[in-house]
Design a protein around this motif. Structure first.
Motif, PDB file in Angstrom:
ATOM      1  N   UNK A 163       0.845  -1.074   0.034  1.00  0.00           N
ATOM      2  CA  UNK A 163       0.197   0.028  -0.138  1.00  0.00           C
ATOM      3  C   UNK A 163       0.741   1.220   0.148  1.00  0.00           C
ATOM      4  N   UNK A 164       1.968   1.263   0.759  1.00  0.00           N
ATOM      5  CA  UNK A 164       2.972   2.496   0.884  1.00  0.00           C
ATOM      6  C   UNK A 164       3.630   2.692  -0.666  1.00  0.00           C
ATOM      7  N   UNK A 165       3.609   1.652  -1.367  1.00  0.00           N
ATOM      8  CA  UNK A 165       4.400   1.728  -2.694  1.00  0.00           C
ATOM      9  C   UNK A 165       3.241   2.083  -3.714  1.00  0.00           C
ATOM     10  N   UNK A 166       2.013   1.822  -3.563  1.00  0.00           N
ATOM     11  CA  UNK A 166       1.144   2.095  -4.403  1.00  0.00           C
ATOM     12  C   UNK A 166       0.879   3.585  -4.094  1.00  0.00           C
ATOM     13  N   UNK A 167       0.837   4.121  -3.044  1.00  0.00           N
ATOM     14  CA  UNK A 167       0.570   5.455  -2.638  1.00  0.00           C
ATOM     15  C   UNK A 167       1.763   6.197  -3.195  1.00  0.00           C
TER      16      UNK A 167
END
Length: 219
Positions: A163-167
Motif C-alpha cells: 500500500x505504501x508503494x502504491x501511494x
C-alpha cells in the motif's frame, strides 16, 4: 548473526562506498562510479533502449543492489538487511547449503524487482534509472511472514509495504519534488511479489525440515 548476512552486508557497503566516493572525486576517479552505473543500474524506458551495458543486459538485474543514492539510502537499506536477514538466513540453515539458498533467494527477489521496474518503465514510456538493495529487501518482508505464521502472516507483512508503494506511485511527482529523489516503487513491488513466491519454494528445496515445520504449524 549468520555469516552470509555479514558477508553480503560488507560487500554491499564496500561497493557503495567506492561508488559514492568516486562520485565526489574522493580517492577514486569519477569514471569508476560512471562505469558502475553503466554496468549495474536498472535502466528502463525508451531513452535506454539499446544502451551499452559493459557486463551485458543481465548483470544490472542483480548488480543494482550494490549501488546507492547516498549514505542515508545505504544506511537505511543495511539496517533492514541486518534486521530481517538473520531469521531468513537461519531458516535456510547455517551451513554452506543454507547460505547458498539465502543468496539465491536474495538474488531472485532482486531480479523480480528489477524486471518489474524495467517492465513498468517500458510500458509507460517513462525512462528511469533505479539503484539500491531495497528491491531484494522488499522480498524479506513476506519471507519473515512465512516464518512467523505461514502464508497468512506473509500476506499481513506484505500488505502495508504494498500500500505504501502504491501511494508512492500515485503521488510520484509530488513526492519526488519533496524528497529530491524518485523512489523505485515498482522495484519494491516486484521484489515483494518475488519474495512471497520464492521463499517457500526455495526453503522446500534447501531446508525441507524447516518448511515442513512451518506447514505443520500454520495450516
Amino acid at each position: 548473526m549468520p555469516l552470509i548476512v555479514i558477508l553480503l552486508t560488507v560487500a554491499i557497503v564496500a561497493a557503495s562506498t567506492v561508488q559514492l566516493m568516486s562520485e565526489n572525486s574522493i580517492l577514486f576517479p569519477r569514471s569508476i562510479s560512471e562505469w558502475m552505473f553503466e554496468a549495474g543500474a536498472i535502466a528502463g524506458g525508451p531513452d535506454f533502449q539499446g544502451v551499452y551495458r559493459p557486463l551485458g543486459w543481465f548483470a544490472p538485474l542483480v548488480l543494482h543492489v550494490f549501488l546507492h543514492g547516498g549514505i542515508f539510502h545505504l544506511a537505511m537499506n543495511m539496517t533492514a538487511m541486518v534486521a530481517f536477514g538473520p531469521p531468513i538466513a537461519m531458516a535456510f540453515g547455517r551451513d554452506l547449503k543454507g547460505a547458498l539458498g539465502f543468496l539465491i533467494f536474495f538474488v531472485g527477489a532482486a531480479i523480480a524487482g528489477a524486471l518489474f521496474q524495467i517492465g513498468w518503465s517500458d510500458l509507460t514510456g517513462q525512462s528511469e534509472l533505479a539503484i539500491g538493495t531495497s528491491s531484494a529487501l522488499s522480498g524479506f518482508l513476506p519471507a519473515v511472514g512465512w516464518i512467523m505464521g505461514g502464508y497468512k502472516q506473509a500476506i499481513r507483512m506484505s500488505v502495508p509495504w504494498l500500500l505504501i508503494n502504491i501511494a508512492i506511485a500515485v503521488t510520484g511527482e509530488l513526492l519526488a519534488g519533496a524528497v529530491g529523489i524518485r523512489l523505485a516503487w515498482a522495484a519494491h513491488i516486484g521484489g515483494l511479489a518475488g519474495g512471497f513466491v520464492l521463499f517457500p519454494l526455495l526453503l522446500a528445496v534447501f531446508n525441507p525440515r524447516v518448511w515442513a515445520r512451518i506447514r505443520q504449524l500454520h495450516h
